[in-house]
Each structure stands twice: as C-alpha cells, then as structure tokens.
Design an enzyme around this catalytic site. Structure first.
Site, PDB file in Angstrom:
ATOM      1  CB  ALA A  93       3.391  63.348 -21.213  1.00  0.00           C
TER       2      ALA A  93
ATOM      3  N   GLY B 213       0.614  63.842 -16.983  1.00  0.00           N
ATOM      4  CA  GLY B 213       0.640  62.381 -17.075  1.00  0.00           C
ATOM      5  C   GLY B 213       1.107  61.724 -15.788  1.00  0.00           C
TER       6      GLY B 213
ATOM      7  CD  GLU C 204      -3.465  62.488 -17.819  1.00  0.00           C
ATOM      8  OE1 GLU C 204      -2.327  62.676 -18.296  1.00  0.00           O
ATOM      9  OE2 GLU C 204      -4.507  62.643 -18.484  1.00  0.00           O
TER      10      GLU C 204
ATOM     11  CD  GLU D 296      -2.152  67.623 -18.693  1.00  0.00           C
ATOM     12  OE1 GLU D 296      -2.625  68.330 -17.801  1.00  0.00           O
ATOM     13  OE2 GLU D 296      -1.833  66.438 -18.499  1.00  0.00           O
TER      14      GLU D 296
HETATM   15  C1  LIG Z   1       4.430  70.157 -28.074  1.00  0.00           C
HETATM   16  C2  LIG Z   1       3.099  69.876 -27.448  1.00  0.00           C
HETATM   17  C3  LIG Z   1       2.927  70.549 -26.082  1.00  0.00           C
HETATM   18  C4  LIG Z   1       1.669  70.070 -25.431  1.00  0.00           C
HETATM   19  C5  LIG Z   1       1.941  68.804 -24.611  1.00  0.00           C
HETATM   20  C6  LIG Z   1       0.681  68.242 -24.045  1.00  0.00           C
HETATM   21  C7  LIG Z   1       0.235  67.016 -24.798  1.00  0.00           C
HETATM   22  C8  LIG Z   1      -0.979  66.339 -24.164  1.00  0.00           C
HETATM   23  C9  LIG Z   1      -1.400  65.042 -24.749  1.00  0.00           C
HETATM   24  C10 LIG Z   1      -0.340  63.993 -24.859  1.00  0.00           C
HETATM   25  C11 LIG Z   1       0.142  63.368 -23.596  1.00  0.00           C
HETATM   26  C12 LIG Z   1      -0.952  63.045 -22.627  1.00  0.00           C
HETATM   27  C13 LIG Z   1      -0.383  62.922 -21.247  1.00  0.00           C
HETATM   28  C14 LIG Z   1      -0.551  64.170 -20.392  1.00  0.00           C
HETATM   29  O1  LIG Z   1      -1.936  64.455 -20.278  1.00  0.00           O
HETATM   30  C15 LIG Z   1       0.144  65.388 -20.951  1.00  0.00           C
HETATM   31  C16 LIG Z   1       1.271  65.891 -20.108  1.00  0.00           C
HETATM   32  O2  LIG Z   1       1.639  65.347 -19.098  1.00  0.00           O
HETATM   33  S1  LIG Z   1       2.025  67.309 -20.738  1.00  0.00           S
HETATM   34  C17 LIG Z   1       3.203  67.725 -19.451  1.00  0.00           C
HETATM   35  C18 LIG Z   1       2.485  68.216 -18.216  1.00  0.00           C
HETATM   36  N1  LIG Z   1       3.454  68.619 -17.219  1.00  0.00           N
HETATM   37  C19 LIG Z   1       3.852  69.888 -17.057  1.00  0.00           C
HETATM   38  O3  LIG Z   1       3.419  70.791 -17.758  1.00  0.00           O
HETATM   39  C20 LIG Z   1       4.864  70.142 -15.975  1.00  0.00           C
HETATM   40  C21 LIG Z   1       6.123  70.689 -16.626  1.00  0.00           C
HETATM   41  N2  LIG Z   1       7.139  70.934 -15.618  1.00  0.00           N
HETATM   42  C22 LIG Z   1       7.040  71.976 -14.720  1.00  0.00           C
HETATM   43  O4  LIG Z   1       6.067  72.693 -14.628  1.00  0.00           O
HETATM   44  C23 LIG Z   1       8.245  72.179 -13.840  1.00  0.00           C
HETATM   45  O5  LIG Z   1       9.320  71.451 -14.414  1.00  0.00           O
HETATM   46  C24 LIG Z   1       8.042  71.700 -12.385  1.00  0.00           C
HETATM   47  C25 LIG Z   1       7.615  70.252 -12.321  1.00  0.00           C
HETATM   48  C26 LIG Z   1       7.007  72.604 -11.691  1.00  0.00           C
HETATM   49  C27 LIG Z   1       9.394  71.848 -11.666  1.00  0.00           C
HETATM   50  O6  LIG Z   1       9.878  73.182 -11.898  1.00  0.00           O
HETATM   51  P1  LIG Z   1      11.387  73.523 -11.556  1.00  0.00           P
HETATM   52  O7  LIG Z   1      11.714  73.056 -10.202  1.00  0.00           O
HETATM   53  O8  LIG Z   1      11.587  74.963 -11.922  1.00  0.00           O
HETATM   54  O9  LIG Z   1      12.237  72.615 -12.557  1.00  0.00           O
HETATM   55  P2  LIG Z   1      12.423  72.868 -14.136  1.00  0.00           P
HETATM   56  O10 LIG Z   1      11.158  73.340 -14.765  1.00  0.00           O
HETATM   57  O11 LIG Z   1      13.658  73.669 -14.362  1.00  0.00           O
HETATM   58  O12 LIG Z   1      12.655  71.363 -14.661  1.00  0.00           O
HETATM   59  C28 LIG Z   1      13.911  70.691 -14.459  1.00  0.00           C
HETATM   60  C29 LIG Z   1      14.242  70.026 -15.776  1.00  0.00           C
HETATM   61  O13 LIG Z   1      13.232  69.010 -16.042  1.00  0.00           O
HETATM   62  C30 LIG Z   1      12.652  69.287 -17.321  1.00  0.00           C
HETATM   63  N3  LIG Z   1      11.247  68.903 -17.323  1.00  0.00           N
HETATM   64  C31 LIG Z   1      10.309  69.296 -16.451  1.00  0.00           C
HETATM   65  N4  LIG Z   1       9.105  68.748 -16.764  1.00  0.00           N
HETATM   66  C32 LIG Z   1       9.330  67.983 -17.864  1.00  0.00           C
HETATM   67  C33 LIG Z   1       8.489  67.160 -18.693  1.00  0.00           C
HETATM   68  N5  LIG Z   1       7.173  66.972 -18.434  1.00  0.00           N
HETATM   69  N6  LIG Z   1       9.031  66.535 -19.768  1.00  0.00           N
HETATM   70  C34 LIG Z   1      10.360  66.698 -20.041  1.00  0.00           C
HETATM   71  N7  LIG Z   1      11.230  67.453 -19.308  1.00  0.00           N
HETATM   72  C35 LIG Z   1      10.682  68.088 -18.232  1.00  0.00           C
HETATM   73  C36 LIG Z   1      12.809  70.771 -17.538  1.00  0.00           C
HETATM   74  O14 LIG Z   1      12.717  71.092 -18.911  1.00  0.00           O
HETATM   75  C37 LIG Z   1      14.187  71.005 -16.960  1.00  0.00           C
HETATM   76  O15 LIG Z   1      15.134  70.552 -17.878  1.00  0.00           O
HETATM   77  P3  LIG Z   1      16.299  71.548 -18.363  1.00  0.00           P
HETATM   78  O16 LIG Z   1      15.597  72.767 -18.923  1.00  0.00           O
HETATM   79  O17 LIG Z   1      17.056  71.882 -17.101  1.00  0.00           O
HETATM   80  O18 LIG Z   1      17.062  70.774 -19.363  1.00  0.00           O
END
Ligand SMILES: CCCCCCCCCCCCC[C@H](O)CC(=O)SCCNC(=O)CCNC(=O)[C@H](O)C(C)(C)COP(=O)(O)OP(=O)(O)OC[C@H]1O[C@@H](n2cnc3c(N)ncnc32)[C@H](O)[C@@H]1OP(=O)(O)O
Length: 258
Positions: free
Chosen positions: A64, A110, A113, A133
C-alpha cells in the site's frame, strides 16, 4: 498522473502491469480504482479469458502507498482507504476469469495481498514475499490475515504476520503459497503461458470452478470485515505513527503498546 496500470491483451490473456516503478508499484486508491475499472472492461470482453498481474521495474509491488496513508488524518479516512483495497481485491478474487500473479523482486504488504487475491502465483527465485505491516506497528489490512492462512499452514501464516519477516520464493513454493517457481527473468513468460492454458478452459466451468474452490468456508467475508475494523482502530495508536516514523528514518521501531 501516469497510467498506474498498463493493460496488454494477446491470445485471450490480458496482462495488467502495475506501472509506478519509481514508487516500487505502491498501491494507493488511484491504482485500486484503475484495477477495478479494468476488471469491469475485461469482464465484458469475450476475447479475454484469463488475467496476469505483474509489476514494472524491480519488483511486483512494495505494498500500500505509504505516502497516501501518511496523509490520512482520521480513522474514518483510514477505514475508507483500507476498505477500498479490500473491496477491489475481493472483486478480483470473485472475478469470473482466472488470474495469475507473476512475482519478481518483492511482493510485500498490499502487494502480496493483491497476489493472494489472484487464483495462482508464479514467483522468480530470489523474490521476497511478505506481510511487513507488523514492522509498521499494525497488521495487514487488505485481506492478508484471512487469505494467507487459507493458502499455507496457519503456523507459517502466523509467523509471517507476527514477525513481519518475508520468505523467499523457494520457501513460498515449498509451503504452497506459490504455484510455480521459476528462474529470474522467466516469471512473466511462465505466468502468461499458464494463463494461456487457463484461457483454454470453458469460461463457465472456469468461473464455477473458481467459486467452488473458494468456498472453503463461509467465514472469509466476516474475517475480512473484522480485519478491516481492527486495522482502522489501530490508526489511532501511537505505535502506528511510530511505525512509519521508523520506516522513514530507516531505524528499528520503538513500539510502546500505546
Ligand atoms: C502511517 C501509517 C503506517 C502504517 C501503514 C500500514 C497500514 C495498514 C492498513 C492499511 C492498508 C492495508 C494494505 C496493506 O496491508 C498495508 C501495507 O501494504 S503497508 C506497506 C507495506 N510495505 C512495506 O512496508 C514495504 C516498504 N518498502 C520497503 O521495505 C523497501 O522499500 C523495499 C521494498 C524492501 C525496497 O527497499 P530499497 O531497495 O532500499 O528501496 P527504498 O526503501 O529506498 O524504496 C525506494 C523508494 O520507494 C519508496 N517506497 C517503498 N515502499 C513504498 C510504499 N509501500 N509506499 C510508498 N513509497 C514506497 C521509498 O520510500 C523510496 O522512496 P524515496 O525515499 O527514494 O523517495
């Protein structure tokens, strides 16, 4: 805004590509809307018999859209966001035409999911599949707590959800989360070929077969509704804010249980 979702149709298979590689194909409400409108179009298209979901760039989807989530201000806004994803993923699972997720790099939160709402999953060696999450101080909120334990042993699902740690494609294949394990670079080709084999099936039998296999119990809808309400209440917790702060600051979260 970029198209968010690219659609290519050939040989009765529609390939839907999540197309936000700069945000690792993060899924927000705009992407969910595009998926829904595309399903509506493909439902009415008799030339399309099966779907493939894939992601542009280096992974399937990082989950997400945390940028969109961070901008939410009330539990009601959060509930609407969660509800939108659960609604669209539910429509995908109920879609009359079979779907295959082609996973490379990562399918997280997500993103996984979405893949769980597909009927089948093909993953490339080296890919990571997880529900992180918990590391953000919350729980999966788009069906993950309900669909994952219906695909893998509950103990595996619980470990993934409660630790937030991903598993690799090899283990995902071993526990039944993934239908086919392929070499890097082969995921889309194999998934499209598999969808092509599904597309050869009788449409009415495909639709009925999907529905019958998905009737493993009647509790899925109730479980997803309970999950949605639980996750929405979590929005007001300090741990929820701490989770995102820690992610942004690239440090371990200091959850306090408040
Ligand atoms: C404020 C509330 C917080 C709680 C949120 C949870 C809410 C849950 C309920 C609602 C939604 C339900 C749906 C789902 O169940 C919930 C989710 O999916 S929450 C998100 C889960 N995903 C993650 O936690 C993964 C996050 N990303 C990472 O761990 C890493 O990015 C990676 C995939 C392992 C890759 O790592 P790297 O190669 O180091 O790359 P970067 O981390 O530098 O990322 C590059 C760039 O992309 C941006 N980015 C990464 N993931 C997301 C994302 N999910 N959403 C938006 N942007 C994302 C990251 O910020 C970097 O951007 P930059 O910093 O360079 O501008």
């Amino acid at each position: 805004m970029a198209d968010l979702l690219r659609v290519d149709v050939a040989d009765r298979v529609a390939v839907l590509t999540l197309d936000r590689p700069e945000r690792l194909n993060a899924i927000g409400t705009a992407t969910a809307d595009r998926i829904e409108s595309t399903l509506d179009e493909l439902r009415a298209d008799p030339s399309v018999r099966a779907l493939v979901f894939t992601g542009a760039g280096r992974g399937f989807s990082a989950g997400a859209d945390l940028d969109e989530i961070e901008a939410l201000r009330t539990a009601y806004e959060f509930r609407a966001f969660v509800g939108r994803l659960t609604e669209v993923f539910g429509r995908l699972q109920a879609f009359a035409k079979p779907s295959v997720a082609a996973i490379h790099g990562f399918a997280l939160g997500g993103g996984l999911e979405l893949a769980l709402a597909c009927d089948l999953r093909v993953a490339e060696r080296g890919a990571k599949l997880g529900l992180p999450e918990m590391k953000l101080g919350v729980l999966p909120g788009a069906g993950g707590t309900q669909r994952l334990p219906r695909l893998v042993p509950p103990g595996i699902a619980k470990q993934m959800i409660l630790t937030g740690e991903p598993i690799d494609a090899e283990r995902a294949y071993a526990v039944g989360l993934v239908n086919e394990l392929v070499e890097p670079g082969e995921g889309l080709r194999v998934a499209t070929a598999l969808a092509g084999r599904l597309a050869a099936g009788a449409p009415l039998a495909l639709a009925a077969g999907k529905a019958l296999v998905d009737r493993i119990d009647g509790d899925l809808a109730a479980g997803i509704a309970a999950e949605r309400e639980t996750v929405s209440v979590m929005f007001t917790a300090e741990d929820r804010a701490e989770g995102l702060r820690a992610f942004r600051e690239r440090r371990p979260a200091d959850f306090r249980g408040v």
